[in-house]
Design an enzyme around this catalytic site. Structure first.
Site, PDB file in Angstrom:
ATOM      1  N   LYS A 286       0.845  -1.185   0.000  1.00 49.22           N
ATOM      2  CA  LYS A 286       0.000   0.000   0.000  1.00 49.22           C
ATOM      3  C   LYS A 286       0.886   1.242   0.000  1.00 49.22           C
ATOM      4  O   LYS A 286       1.828   1.344   0.790  1.00 49.22           O
ATOM      5  CB  LYS A 286      -0.914  -0.011   1.227  1.00 49.22           C
ATOM      6  N   GLU A 372     -19.065  -6.180  10.388  1.00 42.82           N
ATOM      7  CA  GLU A 372     -20.031  -5.440  11.194  1.00 42.82           C
ATOM      8  C   GLU A 372     -21.045  -6.348  11.874  1.00 42.82           C
ATOM      9  O   GLU A 372     -21.426  -6.117  13.033  1.00 42.82           O
ATOM     10  CB  GLU A 372     -20.764  -4.419  10.323  1.00 42.82           C
ATOM     11  N   ARG A 400     -25.294  -2.779   7.605  1.00 42.62           N
ATOM     12  CA  ARG A 400     -24.912  -4.166   7.322  1.00 42.62           C
ATOM     13  C   ARG A 400     -25.256  -5.106   8.481  1.00 42.62           C
ATOM     14  O   ARG A 400     -25.285  -6.319   8.290  1.00 42.62           O
ATOM     15  CB  ARG A 400     -23.413  -4.246   7.048  1.00 42.62           C
TER      16      ARG A 400
END
Length: 635
Positions: A286, A372, A400
């Site tokens: 990243k 979640e 969610r």
């Protein structure tokens, strides 16, 4: 575009242009794409590190696959800036996140190359599998690729899709690319991360594994090879965890250096010829190619404009604390006062303000990764055994876990506090991140207490109130800062279900829920109206509302939530139940998805800034302007 600076990229408007170049030119193209991404995002801001990590992968995919005919599904969406640059949006990437500009995530109605919209994570395998099955039924041999990364493989939905795909008959032709950069926004957590780490640290075993495949041949056509391969997989499974994917029915390949375009092209050329469910494991960095982003991957996940020669410079000028910071400080204070206090986040430590808590109370801090549903039921289990969990979660991400919120927490009346960040109008991230619906979907749940603060200090008071309440409670607060009011450092509470009369006026009462109160107060002052800080969406202050209904000719409800089923609807339901007929106007968010723009622009668009509120009232009750003038004259 400066053709001298970008001799290759200036000639690539669409992937078809990219395919005109040779393999040997691809490294130079990737270098230019990375330089252009750094130049653009540092100028306008936006998601940064994840896109830098997938430059080579993006180039290789559009080079080898016949996009948009072949389907590429990106996940998570903030990886997609390089994809957008190569697919017709090169010259408009500087408008990303701006009003009327391009979206920060894949968006189907923006480009035919954006095959599936995604603003959160972990949906790519399910969507790609659906596409592959639909194409297969039509006899269409187009390729389907899902790129899942930046933490998205930590969510349960990804495994549901893998489980489904690996057990289908006939086998679907789908390639899943696991972009493993060991990061979400924060560092990845959980057993999967450890497993992939072990795999990366065992190149020798991986070489043995790939060599065994070549010797044994195709297990689907050779029974002996199938038997020996199964024995081989179990033996190597003690050392190399790649068998997880193979046991689920996927042909695993890798790991491959995802920042080596030559290695990627070689691997993907092979993968394109294979049938059935395939998984290619690529290792990326990243922030690749920009040293500061590689060294601080969290800081450079998403950026405001900065000088790329210097990097992000911390501002020393004091600013108003954000609601997120107020929550983080409150949680640390509450943890100091109550050892039962526990903090839970689904992979949003930085975004939800839990950095300090995670450092000061590491044994009471729980990051569930991008899960979640698990986070909410995990909190429910804690509450069952006497813990006091606080779930810090974005409004749009709580959607969610709605089933778990109802069945696992509220139905059992468990003692869980939800600190809901990014509620209401959010801004540049667009419709996928807007917290437009939480008041509507929370207020219909039995046992819930639902609060919306009008300022920073009230937010702290409400967090303490929800924490001390014996049952499920939610405090929803907006992104960014409030009015700048001083925040007390105590843990005082508010009386549940009691509103605050801010100004008594004539004829019309403005009932304001949450962050829209300052705009309502400004209008009330100008027009001589009553204004109430409602504070509680559930339970409503029934006594005050009924009292005001007797002394006023009309109500105006205001909320930064959709009007349909929201706080204003709760007021109307109360009046109806009491057989009170009173004109009532509901001001809130529209029955439509608002596109990306600044928070101020979106509030004005929804009619929730002070000028729009005033105009709406005077259009309905024009004589009220005269009353306001008279009040000023008398005043």
């Amino acid at each position: 575009m400066n053709a001298e600076r970008y001799p290759y990229l200036s000639k690539i408007a669409l992937p078809a242009d990219l395919r005109q170049f040779s393999d040997t030119e691809l490294p130079a193209i990737a270098n230019e794409l990375r330089a252009y991404l750094i130049e653009t995002v540092s100028t306008v801001g936006g998601h940064f590190g994840a896109g830098l990590g997938v430059i080579e992968l993006t180039v290789a995919l559009h080079y080898l696959y016949n996009t948009p005919e072949d389907r590429i599904v990106w996940d998570v969406g903030h990886q997609c800036y390089p994809h957008k640059i190569l697919t017709g949006r090169r010259d408009s990437i500087h408008t990303v996140k701006k009003k009327d500009g391009i979206a920060p995530f894949p968006k189907r109605d923006e480009s035919e190359f954006d095959t599936f919209g995604v603003g959160h994570s972990s949906t790519s395998i399910s969507a790609a599998l659906g596409m592959a099955c639909a194409l297969q039924r039509q006899g269409d041999d187009r390729q389907v690729v899902a790129i899942i990364g930046d933490g998205a493989m930590t969510a349960g939905m990804a495994y549901e899709a893998l489980n489904h795909a690996g057990g289908m008959d006939p086998e679907p032709n789908i390639l899943v690319i696991l972009n493993d950069n060991r990061m979400s926004i924060s560092e990845n957590v959980g057993g999967l991360t450890k497993m992939l780490g072990r795999l990366m640290s065992s190149p020798a075993m991986n070489a043995v594994r790939e060599g065994g495949k070549k010797i044994l041949g195709d297990k689907r056509t050779n029974p002996t090879a199938r038997f020996v391969r199964r024995w081989e997989e179990h033996w190597k499974g003690m050392f190399v965890p790649s068998t997880l994917f193979e046991e689920m029915g996927f042909h695993y390949s890798g790991p491959v250096d995802g920042n080596d375009i030559n290695a990627l092209v070689k691997s993907l050329r092979t993968m394109r010829t294979l049938k059935g469910p395939q998984l290619l494991h690529v290792i990326t960095t990243k922030g690749k190619g920009y040293d500061l982003a590689e060294d601080d991957q969290i800081e450079y996940h998403a950026v405001s404009p900065f000088d790329p020669n210097i990097g992000i410079v911390k501002k020393n000028t004091p600013s108003k604390p954000t609601y997120t910071q107020i929550f983080g400080d409150w949680l640390c204070d509450m943890a100091s006062a109550d050892e039962k206090c526990l903090g839970i986040t689904p992979a949003m430590r930085e975004g939800s303000g839990l950095v300090r808590f995670s450092q000061e109370y590491p044994k009471r801090y729980f990051d569930t990764a991008i899960a979640e549903q698990h986070a909410v039921t995990f909190a429910a289990g804690m509450a069952c055994e006497g813990g006091k969990p606080v779930v810090a979660i974005y409004s749009s991400f709580l959607q969610r876990a709605y089933d778990q919120l109802i069945h696992d927490v509220a139905l059992q009346n468990l003692d869980v506090l939800f600190a809901i960040d990014r509620a209401g109008v959010v801004g540049p991230d667009g419709a996928t991140h807007a917290g437009s619906f939480d008041l509507s979907f929370l207020r219909c749940i039995p046992n819930m207490v639902v609060m919306a603060p009008s300022d920073e200090n009230e937010c702290r008071l409400m967090l303490s109130t929800g924490y001390q309440y014996k049952g499920p409670a939610a405090v929803r607060y907006p992104r960014g800062s409030g009015t700048g009011i001083a925040v007390q450092d105590n843990l005082d509470t508010l009386p549940i279900g009691k509103a605050e009369l801010r100004q008594r006026g004539n004829k019309i009462a403005l009932l304001a829920f949450g962050a829209v109160l300052p705009a309502a107060e400004q209008v009330a002052k100008e027009l001589g109206l009553t204004v109430v800080n409602m504070r509680f969406i559930k339970p409503l202050d029934r006594t005050l509302i009924l009292e005001l209904a007797k002394t006023h000719e009309a109500f105006v409800t205001l909320e930064d939530n959709v009007v349909m089923g929201g706080a204003g609807s709760a007021v109307a339901e109360l009046l109806s139940a009491e057989n009170i007929v009173l004109p009532i106007m509901h001001l809130g968010l529209p029955d439509a998805y608002q596109e990306h723009a600044s928070r101020e622009q979106l509030l004005a668009e929804a009619g929730l800034d002070s000028a729009s509120i005033r105009a709406s009232i005077l259009q309905r009750w024009p004589l009220q302007a005269d009353a306001g003038i008279a009040k000023k004259a008398a005043g």
